[in-house]
Motif scaffolding. Sequence first.
Motif: not given
Length: 348
Positions: A214-224
């Motif tokens: 799903n394309v997106r902006t204004y999102h977050t990302a976290c590395v496990f």
Amino acid sequence: MLTHIDYEHFLEWVYTGNMIFARAVHTASILADGKVVVAGGCCNGAENRAELYDPSTGSWTTTGNLTHGRQLHTASILANGKVLVVGGEGGEGVSSSAELYDPSTGGWDTTGNTIYPRWMHQASVLTNGKVLVTGGVVDEGVFQKATELYDPSTGSWTHIGDLRYERNWLTASVLTNGKVLVTGGYNYQDGYVSVTELYDPSTDSWTTTGNLTNVRTYHTACVFNDGKVLITGGLNGDVGLLTSTELYDPSTGSWTTTGNLNVPRMFSTASLLTDGKILVIGGEVYESTTLNSAELYDPSTGSWTLIDSLNSARLFHTSSILTDGKVLVTGGYNVYYQSTAELYDPSM
């Protein structure tokens, strides 16, 4: 016999000391001594102000002012303990300036300017100690494709190639293998960017990897800790606000969907807790409705659980994992710029 119950003791969120300056779109960086330095942001005089939070007292004190006021900049902790602040937008427009905060003196010193001015970008500290800056906006409608590296030993920047797709409001995550994964974002020519890209420090090169589901902006990302990357929420102009989340597996270069958020949101923050869960905080829904909700992702089940709400709704805030495992949330915006700060205790 009635017994008094201290309900506050059981709350997951509690207020701590207020910041001296209300602010949003600022940065917060955890120093080697466990204190947190907050720098810049908007508005009402906060642009060039910095202050320190002491977890042992729950109080804030002023520290040296930035040389250049800025908002929507980046801040990175270097191996020597100094904080590198890059770019942003200030009174003189979009900036190429960079400066270093020295915790031992509480002062800021200018360092080499970036080759390209930018704001709404990302900065990533590589395993070799250098800092990679990606994406952002140069001016209204002009997006930045060029990427560059800062070398702390020389205080200088080097252009190391271009992203395939220019983008702002992207995420850039340092993987456990040392590569940097860039996801999402937007530009006027391509719209919402589904292509994700990898930077390899060993070759100073960029390659594409699997497309977002799903394309997106204004999102977050976290590395496990296992190296996978979770991205959450954001905005897709064709669909609207997203509850969808997805996982990137570096071993296959592919994305798979996982459990949906309970609340769609953009401009939230996401933090990896010491127990391996991810905490997503606040953000915004349409019509400028600011959220006070927070939820936890459990990687063992792939599901999200709503937890106690924040005391104050906020977006454009920061969240930082303190040395004791608590989460410090600072500032943000909700009708007004906020000076409040609060703590989340995962053990409650």
